[in-house]
Write an enzyme that holds these catalytic residues in place. Structure first.
Site, PDB file in Angstrom:
ATOM      1  N   CYS A 114     -49.053  -9.650  61.471  1.00  0.00           N
ATOM      2  CA  CYS A 114     -48.568  -9.960  60.113  1.00  0.00           C
ATOM      3  C   CYS A 114     -49.435 -10.997  59.404  1.00  0.00           C
ATOM      4  O   CYS A 114     -49.382 -11.121  58.178  1.00  0.00           O
ATOM      5  CB  CYS A 114     -47.118 -10.416  60.158  1.00  0.00           C
ATOM      6  SG  CYS A 114     -46.042  -9.111  60.746  1.00  0.00           S
ATOM      7  N   HIS A 263     -45.712 -13.562  53.289  1.00  0.00           N
ATOM      8  CA  HIS A 263     -45.645 -12.319  54.055  1.00  0.00           C
ATOM      9  C   HIS A 263     -44.194 -11.857  54.020  1.00  0.00           C
ATOM     10  O   HIS A 263     -43.280 -12.653  54.236  1.00  0.00           O
ATOM     11  CB  HIS A 263     -46.108 -12.564  55.499  1.00  0.00           C
ATOM     12  CG  HIS A 263     -45.635 -11.493  56.431  1.00  0.00           C
ATOM     13  ND1 HIS A 263     -45.890 -10.164  56.195  1.00  0.00           N
ATOM     14  CD2 HIS A 263     -44.898 -11.550  57.564  1.00  0.00           C
ATOM     15  CE1 HIS A 263     -45.329  -9.447  57.170  1.00  0.00           C
ATOM     16  NE2 HIS A 263     -44.726 -10.268  57.994  1.00  0.00           N
ATOM     17  N   ASN A 293     -40.889  -4.662  55.854  1.00  0.00           N
ATOM     18  CA  ASN A 293     -41.985  -5.498  56.348  1.00  0.00           C
ATOM     19  C   ASN A 293     -43.171  -4.586  56.643  1.00  0.00           C
ATOM     20  O   ASN A 293     -43.125  -3.796  57.580  1.00  0.00           O
ATOM     21  CB  ASN A 293     -41.510  -6.238  57.608  1.00  0.00           C
ATOM     22  CG  ASN A 293     -42.589  -7.117  58.216  1.00  0.00           C
ATOM     23  OD1 ASN A 293     -43.773  -6.991  57.885  1.00  0.00           O
ATOM     24  ND2 ASN A 293     -42.193  -7.996  59.113  1.00  0.00           N
TER      25      ASN A 293
END
Ligand code: COA
Length: 336
Positions: A114, A263, A293
């Site tokens: 990520c 993020h 996500n």
């Protein structure tokens, strides 16, 4: 001094939108649980018969290159970030290079999950500021629905993640005199391998020989594992630390940032971090509600969407931060 500047962005979203209600039919979960815990209402899943991590990345890159008026000879470095590559090896970077018909430039694959976009920015910045590269194409793409199990066994992961790709074109430019706020102003990255197994996909991996055994499918050993509460705890702490450090290093406090793009791990994490910095909620850019996500693609995708919508204007200061498996984390400050 030479700085890395953001020339353009591009993105690619698979067409198939998967709602929480659709997932309710596949596993023991509920729209209410998913929305309350993460803010997610729907996400996109790739059509894995025709779309791959590298092909989606190449589409996003083609859009970014066109917006930058770059031809195939323009980039002198390609950086590709993903946790869901087409192949175990080679990396997805060379596949995107092939699809984009780029010349024999170096293709560097980043495995920072990520945090991949921030890591990618940091590498691009180093190449550009050192004079080793003039134009860097940074691609972030995820086809992670291929790794997830849409079942009750896989639910703590599979309700959170989605597929997408995004790319940015970064160019060297001399910093104008008397303009200290220019281009990619700072970028910091960190990692703490002590927690590697808290968010992990262990197999296929070379710790196992042979790397794939039929019973691994039965036992779920080939599924990602996440210790959700541990990730939540570390993420909020590291986001805050990284952003505080960014503010100190640049001598620009959060009150002077125009936007914060976290993020998109979880809306609760983003809001908790913003609150801890006394940063106004309405200046936090979020797309998690309909994207989920999307791991390394999440920040550049949110950036691309905010630029396309005209929310971010030339001259704006954008703070970005990420946290992910590794654990890895980082932050960057960009003047657009
Ligand atoms: N639907 C319904 N119930 C679920 C579920 C789902 N998709 N996933 C887990 N549950 C259940 C658990 O089994 C558990 O049940 P139990 O109490 O009977 O054991 C219960 O919900 C609570 O589980 P827990 O993991 O403690 O939930 P939580 O409140 O911590 O929320 C996350 C789970 C994953 C949403 C949360 O921990 C989180 O956001 N973590 C960070 C994740 C993240 O950002 N990852 C990406 C990092 S880049």
């Amino acid at each position: 001094m030479i700085k890395a500047t953001l020339k353009s962005t591009g993105a690619y979203l698979p067409k198939r939108e998967v709602s929480n209600t659709e997932l309710e039919h596949l596993m023991d979960t509920s729209d209410a649980w998913i929305q309350e815990r993460s803010g997610i209402q729907s996400r996109r899943f790739a059509d894995l018969t025709s779309e791959t991590c590298s092909s989606m990345g190449a589409k996003a890159a083609a859009q970014a290159m066109s917006a930058a008026s770059w031809n195939r000879n323009a980039p002198d470095l390609l950086i590709f970030s993903t946790l869901s590559p087409d192949y175990y090896f080679p990396g997805a970077g060379v596949l995107a290079q092939r699809e984009l018909d780029l010349p024999n430039i170096p293709c560097l694959d980043i495995r920072a999950q990520c945090s991949g976009f921030i890591y990618g920015l940091s590498v691009a910045r180093a190449y550009i500021e050192s004079g080793l590269a003039q134009r860097v194409l940074l691609i972030c793409s995820e086809a992670q629905s291929a790794l997830m199990e849409l079942s009750t066994r896989g639910r703590n992961i599979s309700v959170l993640f989605g597929d997408a790709a995004a790319a940015v074109c970064l160019e060297a430019a001399p910093q104008p005199q008397h303009q200290p706020r220019f281009g990619l102003m700072d970028c910091l990255i960190h990692a703490e391998g002590a927690f590697a197994e808290e968010l992990v996909l262990k197999n296929p991996g070379t710790r196992n020989s042979p790397i794939c055994r039929p019973e691994m499918i039965e036992t779920g050993e080939m599924l990602p594992y996440m210790n959700g509460p541990a990730v939540f705890k570390h993420a909020t702490k590291r986001f805050h630390e990284a952003l505080t450090s960014l503010a100190q290093r640049t001598n620009i406090p959060p009150s002077q940032w125009d936007w914060f793009i976290p993020h998109q791990a979880n809306q609760r994490i983003s809001m908790q971090v913003a609150k801890s910095l006394s940063f106004p909620e309405e200046k936090v850019i979020s797309n998690i509600h309909h994207r989920g996500n999307t791991t390394s693609a999440s920040i550049p995708l949110a950036l691309h969407e905010a630029l396309t919508e005209g929310r971010i204007q030339p001259g704006d200061l954008i703070a970005m931060a990420a946290f992910g498996s590794g654990f890895t984390w980082g932050a960057a400050l960009l003047q657009y």
